[in-house]
Design an enzyme around this catalytic site. Structure first.
Site, short mmCIF file in Angstrom:
data_model
loop_
_atom_site.label_atom_id
_atom_site.label_comp_id
_atom_site.label_asym_id
_atom_site.label_seq_id
_atom_site.Cartn_x
_atom_site.Cartn_y
_atom_site.Cartn_z
N TYR A 55 -51.08 94.27 4.30
CA TYR A 55 -52.34 94.76 4.60
C TYR A 55 -52.71 96.06 4.45
O TYR A 55 -53.96 96.58 4.75
CB TYR A 55 -52.37 94.19 6.16
CG TYR A 55 -52.62 92.77 6.39
CD1 TYR A 55 -53.88 92.24 6.29
CD2 TYR A 55 -51.36 91.89 6.04
CE1 TYR A 55 -53.96 90.59 6.37
CE2 TYR A 55 -51.67 90.67 6.28
CZ TYR A 55 -53.01 90.00 6.12
OH TYR A 55 -52.95 88.63 6.33
N ALA A 110 -46.72 84.37 2.07
CA ALA A 110 -46.02 84.87 3.31
C ALA A 110 -47.26 85.90 4.11
O ALA A 110 -47.84 86.67 3.15
CB ALA A 110 -44.96 85.58 3.22
N LYS A 111 -47.35 86.00 5.40
CA LYS A 111 -48.30 86.75 5.84
C LYS A 111 -47.43 88.03 6.36
O LYS A 111 -47.08 88.24 7.46
CB LYS A 111 -49.10 86.12 7.08
CG LYS A 111 -50.21 86.59 7.40
CD LYS A 111 -51.17 85.78 8.39
CE LYS A 111 -51.87 86.62 9.23
NZ LYS A 111 -52.98 87.36 8.73
N ILE A 112 -47.30 88.88 5.39
CA ILE A 112 -46.36 90.15 5.53
C ILE A 112 -47.29 91.20 5.79
O ILE A 112 -48.24 91.36 5.32
CB ILE A 112 -45.55 90.37 4.18
CG1 ILE A 112 -44.81 89.26 4.03
CG2 ILE A 112 -45.11 91.65 4.04
CD1 ILE A 112 -44.06 89.34 2.47
#
Ligand code: PMP
Length: 299
Positions: A158, A152-154
């Site tokens: 970052y 998942a690009k949560i």
């Protein structure tokens, strides 16, 4: 960053300057947004989005990580992306769809929290520059796969990427390389990682990485060129003795790596990386009809 005219917010295009949210927006506090990074290129005199469907699918998969129900269909989001590009009247750039828990609920529970969606587009040139980059392994390890959902690009992931990037930049390098908890190679802060050794392409297997859409594309291109591709654990020793190395990602595209930890990787001859890079750039610019399905033209 270069401003454009409109940002799509929850179904409407609003002027760039008015695209605002409340300070108590849930995702701003807890890193609970999910997002995409997509590029569009000028191809045959029209803007064309690279792998639109895959990116939109990943956005919806990412949202599932938090059980967030996006109040639009995949088709509606794809169409909104195409419209936002068209209304902003730009021919190439970057697309940032964001799904976030909005205003109205604080605390960590997100059940019943309001889900908002925005789509911004802006012109964005080369992310890591045109030259081969100098890379340094970070003292921060990549998030452990058991600490989150790595597919998942949560947005919260970052924080780890920013720490690694800032540390590396402060030491005078162009980009970081993150290892996993066992010291194996994971990925860059916003890129997947590849090496070439004895004419084979090697890349860390899935697990501790975001399985990138550019990574997939490069794996397929290599296979189509009859280059053997191996997805496996990679050690730093293997990497230092590689013939070639490069990063892939939507922002970074294919970025060739000059050195890692001040050790030059291979020689200045990088035939496989250069071939993959130039083929990739031809495809995204609509110059390779074999892969035209990878582009969605805006008409
Ligand atoms: N890893 C991370 C951590 C990233 O942020 C990105 C950029 N989305 C990638 C890999 C590359 O993914 P993609 O090729 O889908 O852009």
């Amino acid at each position: 960053m270069e401003e454009t005219k409109f940002i799509w917010m929850d179904g409407k295009l609003v002027p760039w300057q008015d695209a605002k949210i409340h300070i108590l927006t849930h995702s701003l506090h807890y890193g609970s947004a999910v997002f995409e990074g997509i590029r569009f290129y000028e191809a045959n005199n029209k803007p064309a989005v690279f792998k639109l469907e895959e990116h939109v699918k990943r956005l919806f998969k990412s949202a599932e990580a938090f059980g967030a129900k996006i109040p639009f269909s995949e088709q509606e989001i794809s169409q909104a992306i195409l419209n936002t590009i068209k209304e902003n009247n730009i021919t190439s750039g970057y697309i940032r769809p964001l799904v976030y828990f909005g205003y109205g609920k604080m605390g960590l529970g997100v059940k019943d929290a309001k889900v908002n969606v925005s789509i911004a587009v802006w012109p964005w040139g080369s992310y890591l520059g045109e030259k081969a980059v100098r890379v340094k392994t970070s003292s921060f390890i990549r998030i452990h796969p058991k600490s989150s959902i790595m597919e998942a690009k949560i947005s919260g992931h970052y924080a780890n990427s920013i720490l690694a990037s800032e540390e590396t930049h402060a030491q005078g390098f162009d980009e970081a390389l993150l290892l996993d908890s066992e010291g194996k190679i994971a990925e860059g802060p916003g890129e997947n990682f590849f090496i070439v050794k004895n004419n084979k392409l090697l890349t860390p297997k899935k697990g501790t990485i975001l399985p990138g859409i550019t990574r997939n594309s490069i794996i397929q291109l290599a296979k189509d060129m009859n280059i053997e591709v191996i997805e496996k654990d990679l050690t730093l020793e293997e990497v230092y003795s590689a013939d070639e190395a490069f990063f892939t990602g939507t922002a970074a595209e294919v970025t060739i790596i000059e050195s890692i930890d001040n050790k030059q990787i291979g020689s200045k001859e990088r035939p496989i990386s250069e071939k993959l890079k130039s083929t990739f750039l031809d495809i995204v610019h609509g110059k390779n009809p074999k892969y035209k399905d990878w582009l969605t033209e805006i008409i």
